[in-house]
Design an enzyme around this catalytic site. Structure first.
Site, short mmCIF file in Angstrom:
data_model
loop_
_atom_site.label_atom_id
_atom_site.label_comp_id
_atom_site.label_asym_id
_atom_site.label_seq_id
_atom_site.Cartn_x
_atom_site.Cartn_y
_atom_site.Cartn_z
N TYR A 1 24.96 57.37 15.98
CA TYR A 1 24.08 58.29 15.26
C TYR A 1 23.59 59.48 16.08
CZ TYR A 1 24.06 54.50 11.97
OH TYR A 1 24.45 53.53 11.10
N SER B 1 24.21 48.73 11.89
CA SER B 1 24.00 49.87 12.79
C SER B 1 24.05 49.49 14.27
CB SER B 1 22.66 50.56 12.52
OG SER B 1 22.63 51.07 11.22
N GLU C 1 33.65 43.42 9.74
CA GLU C 1 32.57 43.27 8.76
C GLU C 1 32.82 44.17 7.58
OE1 GLU C 1 28.80 44.94 9.33
OE2 GLU C 1 29.52 46.70 10.39
N ASN D 1 30.75 46.62 4.92
CA ASN D 1 29.50 47.34 4.65
C ASN D 1 29.48 47.72 3.17
OD1 ASN D 1 28.56 47.79 7.56
ND2 ASN D 1 30.64 48.60 7.60
N GLU E 1 17.03 49.70 9.39
CA GLU E 1 17.86 50.89 9.22
C GLU E 1 17.19 51.93 8.32
OE1 GLU E 1 22.30 49.79 9.10
OE2 GLU E 1 21.23 48.01 8.45
N ASP F 1 34.94 47.63 8.77
CA ASP F 1 35.16 47.96 10.18
C ASP F 1 36.27 47.06 10.74
OD1 ASP F 1 33.16 49.81 9.99
OD2 ASP F 1 31.60 48.47 10.74
N ARG G 1 32.83 50.03 2.94
CA ARG G 1 33.57 50.41 4.15
C ARG G 1 33.75 49.19 5.04
NH1 ARG G 1 30.19 53.00 7.98
NH2 ARG G 1 30.91 51.34 9.31
N GLY H 1 26.87 54.45 5.42
CA GLY H 1 26.17 55.72 5.58
C GLY H 1 26.74 56.79 4.66
N1 LIG Z 1 34.88 41.54 18.15
C1 LIG Z 1 34.80 42.82 18.54
N2 LIG Z 1 35.71 43.35 19.38
C2 LIG Z 1 35.62 44.64 19.78
N3 LIG Z 1 34.63 45.48 19.40
C3 LIG Z 1 33.69 45.02 18.53
C4 LIG Z 1 33.72 43.67 18.07
N4 LIG Z 1 32.66 43.48 17.26
C5 LIG Z 1 32.01 44.65 17.22
N5 LIG Z 1 32.60 45.58 17.99
C6 LIG Z 1 32.15 46.97 18.19
O1 LIG Z 1 30.76 47.06 17.85
C7 LIG Z 1 30.56 47.88 16.69
C8 LIG Z 1 29.51 47.29 15.79
O2 LIG Z 1 29.90 46.00 15.35
P1 LIG Z 1 29.86 45.55 13.82
O3 LIG Z 1 30.32 44.14 13.76
O4 LIG Z 1 30.57 46.54 12.98
O5 LIG Z 1 28.29 45.54 13.50
P2 LIG Z 1 27.29 46.57 12.79
O6 LIG Z 1 26.85 45.86 11.56
O7 LIG Z 1 26.18 46.74 13.74
O8 LIG Z 1 28.06 47.83 12.51
C9 LIG Z 1 31.94 47.99 16.05
O9 LIG Z 1 32.04 49.21 15.31
C10 LIG Z 1 32.87 47.93 17.26
O10 LIG Z 1 32.92 49.19 17.93
MG LIG Z 2 29.87 48.06 11.69
#
Ligand SMILES: Nc1ncnc2c1ncn2[C@@H]1O[C@H](COP(=O)(O)OP(=O)(O)O)[C@@H](O)[C@H]1O
Ligand SMILES: [Mg+2]
Length: 306
Positions: A214, A148, A268, A270, A20, A255, A253, A274
């Site tokens: 991005y 990311s 997750e 963070n 990243e 998610d 942050r 960003g």
């Molecule tokens: N279990 C899930 N169900 C639905 N969408 C998901 C799921 N896991 C990830 N996503 C989608 O993928 C994106 C990235 O996943 P995330 O776990 O946040 O990893 P990263 O560390 O790459 O941000 C999320 O913002 C969401 O849009």
């Molecule tokens: Mg994420």
């Protein structure tokens, strides 16, 4: 705000060696410019080009960590700064390391009643038919330690499973398969150990991948989120609990996906999200009346050792 001079000489750590790197340079340069506009003596510091001992020899008083991913967001840099006794922003060693690991984050959340999607750890021997029978389709396959959206695949049919595993395994020895939560996506920013207004993310076809994060113009961000007030407050409270149980500090942050019944599922944490002017923490702060430059200063003011 404190007197700009009180904060001393500040290093903004940016760049580094993770996947990243480019995003970190964008965040770091925005942070640097904000601090300088506030009259703070801030300088760029790229650990790819300079050894950490330079932070001591060049007599920096505090550090703003704008590194994303490994060697920056994962506790290693935090450990080096602890040893040197230089105050730094955000979470400490343990919480940074824990939050960088999506699997162990889920273990802690599950143990403490924070909802996170069902999952399995995959190995080269995992059978697509077995995993999809247990988790359903679609499912998400992700490396346990990247960010990311790098190396993540939404697997919609059983034939795509093996390729998704191979891709994730290229990035990480540890790969997660996770139940897909179909529904709305929000992100919960934390600043000064408090939850900011939620940002709702509307990606094209619900596909919030690296490009749509991005580079695409197509992703829409809504803040205020438009969620019912009671739901918003509930998610904010759970987000703060999810942040605290990992031992996070200062800012971050989370998610979150909402299912059809509006149940939030935490994906997750963070710890160094960003920080460009388009990023989500600044967006959420703006909605609560805090401009970008003040967010940056507040994060810096909370810098700590230990
Ligand atoms: N279990 C899930 N169900 C639905 N969408 C998901 C799921 N896991 C990830 N996503 C989608 O993928 C994106 C990235 O996943 P995330 O776990 O946040 O990893 P990263 O560390 O790459 O941000 C999320 O913002 C969401 O849009
Ligand atoms: Mg994420």
């Amino acid at each position: 705000m404190s007197n700009p001079g009180d904060l001393g000489k500040v290093a903004v750590l940016m760049g580094g060696r993770s996947a990243e790197r480019e995003i970190s340079l964008r965040s770091g340069n925005m942070v640097l410019a904000a601090l300088q506009r506030k009259g703070i003596d801030a300088r760029a510091f790229d650990p790819r080009d300079q050894g950490f001992e330079q932070l001591q020899t060049q007599r920096f008083n505090r550090v703003f960590i704008a590194l994303h991913g490994r060697f920056g967001e994962d506790g290693t840099v935090q450990g080096a700064l602890e040893v040197m006794g230089i105050p730094y922003t955000g979470s400490g060693v343990m919480a940074s390391a824990l939050a960088m690991d999506k699997w162990r984050t889920k273990l802690v959340w599950l143990a403490s009643g924070i909802a996170t999607p069902a999952y399995e750890m995959l190995t080269a021997d995992s059978q697509a038919a077995d995993v999809t029978a247990r988790l359903g389709l679609p499912l998400m396959v992700k490396p346990a330690h990247e960010g990311s959206s790098i190396g993540i695949t939404k697997v919609e049919s059983i034939e795509k499973f093996d390729a998704a595993y191979e891709l994730a395994a290229k990035h990480d020895g540890s790969v997660i398969a996770e139940q897909f939560i179909a529904g709305r996506e929000v992100t919960a920013a934390i600043l000064n150990d408090q939850a900011l207004p939620l940002v709702r993310i509307e990606a094209p076809q619900g596909n919030y991948d690296y490009h749509n994060k991005y580079f695409g113009e197509a992703t829409k961000y809504h803040c205020p989120s438009g969620l019912p007030a009671a739901l918003e407050v509930r998610i904010q409270q759970e987000a703060l609990a999810a942040f605290r149980v990992l031992g996070c500090q200062g800012w971050g942050r989370l998610d979150v996906m909402l299912d059809a019944k509006d149940q939030p599922w935490f994906l997750e944490m963070n710890t160094v999200p960003g920080m460009t002017d388009h990023s989500l923490v600044p967006m959420a702060a703006r909605a609560s009346g805090v401009p970008f430059d003040d967010v940056v200063v507040q994060i810096l003011e909370a810098a700590h050792v230990g």
